[in-house]
Design an enzyme around this catalytic site. Structure first.
Site, mmCIF file in Angstrom:
data_model
loop_
_atom_site.group_PDB
_atom_site.id
_atom_site.type_symbol
_atom_site.label_atom_id
_atom_site.label_comp_id
_atom_site.label_asym_id
_atom_site.label_seq_id
_atom_site.Cartn_x
_atom_site.Cartn_y
_atom_site.Cartn_z
ATOM 1 N N HIS A 132 0.834 -1.204 0.000
ATOM 2 C CA HIS A 132 0.000 0.000 0.000
ATOM 3 C C HIS A 132 0.871 1.257 0.000
ATOM 4 O O HIS A 132 0.610 2.203 -0.764
ATOM 5 C CB HIS A 132 -0.905 -0.016 1.230
ATOM 6 C CG HIS A 132 -1.705 1.230 1.418
ATOM 7 N ND1 HIS A 132 -2.970 1.399 0.908
ATOM 8 C CD2 HIS A 132 -1.410 2.386 2.080
ATOM 9 C CE1 HIS A 132 -3.426 2.598 1.223
ATOM 10 N NE2 HIS A 132 -2.494 3.212 1.948
ATOM 11 N N GLU A 133 1.908 1.266 0.818
ATOM 12 C CA GLU A 133 2.777 2.446 0.890
ATOM 13 C C GLU A 133 3.606 2.593 -0.386
ATOM 14 O O GLU A 133 3.845 3.715 -0.847
ATOM 15 C CB GLU A 133 3.680 2.360 2.116
ATOM 16 C CG GLU A 133 2.942 2.278 3.447
ATOM 17 C CD GLU A 133 1.947 3.422 3.645
ATOM 18 O OE1 GLU A 133 2.167 4.521 3.091
ATOM 19 O OE2 GLU A 133 0.939 3.199 4.340
ATOM 20 N N HIS A 190 1.555 4.410 -2.852
ATOM 21 C CA HIS A 190 1.564 5.870 -2.710
ATOM 22 C C HIS A 190 2.750 6.483 -3.461
ATOM 23 O O HIS A 190 2.625 7.532 -4.094
ATOM 24 C CB HIS A 190 1.671 6.257 -1.232
ATOM 25 C CG HIS A 190 0.372 6.211 -0.493
ATOM 26 N ND1 HIS A 190 -0.750 6.885 -0.904
ATOM 27 C CD2 HIS A 190 0.022 5.577 0.660
ATOM 28 C CE1 HIS A 190 -1.742 6.670 -0.054
ATOM 29 N NE2 HIS A 190 -1.293 5.874 0.904
ATOM 30 N N GLU A 214 -5.821 6.942 -0.977
ATOM 31 C CA GLU A 214 -5.771 5.729 -0.170
ATOM 32 C C GLU A 214 -6.402 4.549 -0.918
ATOM 33 O O GLU A 214 -5.885 3.425 -0.909
ATOM 34 C CB GLU A 214 -6.487 5.944 1.161
ATOM 35 C CG GLU A 214 -5.816 6.952 2.081
ATOM 36 C CD GLU A 214 -4.424 6.525 2.502
ATOM 37 O OE1 GLU A 214 -4.165 5.313 2.586
ATOM 38 O OE2 GLU A 214 -3.591 7.411 2.745
#
Length: 270
Positions: free
Chosen positions: A135-136, A139, A197
């Site tokens: 997930h990071e 980003h 997100e």
């Protein structure tokens, strides 16, 4: 006369802000999207490296558990090497923070990724940790920080223009307009954050699957985050920078179905 001058100045500020934002566009090679950003990848990397020590200090510095930190780095680098994230120019590095109270993970521009000990100790499997790191990474490769900075500059310019146009030094009540404009700008930037997100969740589904991890582990991560946040005590979702974890589960399920229409392959690490 003074009102006309203020109006002209406000219009000029708003026009410059809009033109600057809309003219600074780049194609993201990872996602294929056209993005409004006003910095280069090299600037993102430099900014992240510069900010990393200060960000770590806010969470008590780096954790002393070298074994846990090494495991974190190994899983993070596996995600990078096994996916197209490794083909990007970003300099990924993964850090375990000493904070054992704050449940959090975040990415700085350019690839510096952090997770707190408080979150790590709540995770139950390697696949769940891979989901958080994926997930990071999402980003970073989606250039969300660069987008956020460009949007913040646009919002600041427009709200500043509105404040100039509505403010009257002889009428204190006119400050209400400036306050309202600032609040609208804040809420707009929050909505951008929620969209980011959800996009990172979708990218994490792809990244974890390509690296051999089961993306369904991310749904359990959402349950862990919801429990850590106190569930309904978080307040209305529109006032949060992150979507409600329960809502994110549905988005993750949808992303898995789209990414794997014939079902997930066997042998994925949970």
């Amino acid at each position: 006369m003074r009102g006309i001058v203020k109006f002209i100045i406000a219009v000029l500020i708003a026009a410059v802000s809009l033109v600057t934002y809309w003219c600074n566009t780049q194609e993201n090679e990872f996602t294929g999207e056209e993005q409004h950003v006003d910095m280069t990848v090299e600037q993102e990397i430099a900014l992240g490296l510069q900010a990393a020590p200060q960000m770590a200090e806010q969470y008590g510095g780096l954790h002393q558990d070298r074994e846990a930190a090494a495991q974190l780095k190994a899983i993070g680098q596996k995600l990078v090497r096994s996916t197209k994230a490794g083909d990007t120019p970003y300099e990924f590095d993964f850090h375990l923070l000493a904070d054992e109270q704050t449940v959090n993970a975040f990415a700085l521009p350019g690839g510096q990724i952090f997770i707190t000990a408080a979150l790590l100790k709540r995770l139950e499997t390697e696949g769940q940790l891979a989901g958080v790191l994926g997930h990071e990474i999402g980003h970073v490769v989606a250039r969300h920080s660069a987008e956020q900075l460009a949007k913040a500059k646009l919002t600041q310019g427009l709200t500043g223009a509105a404040a100039i146009a509505t403010y009257d030094p002889d009428n204190p009540a006119s400050q209400t307009g400036a306050i309202a404009a600032a609040m609208i700008g804040k809420l707009l930037n929050m909505s951008y954050g929620r969209d980011d997100e959800l996009e990172s969740d979708r990218l994490a589904v792809r990244l974890t699957g390509e690296a051999g991890y089961d993306p369904r582990a991310m749904m359990r991560v959402m349950e862990i985050l919801e429990k850590a946040s106190g569930g309904a005590a978080r307040g209305p979702e529109f006032m949060q920078t992150h979507p409600n974890p329960g809502n994110r589960i549905a988005e993750i399920q949808r992303a898995i179905a789209e990414e794997y229409p014939n079902g997930l392959p066997a042998g994925l690490v949970q």
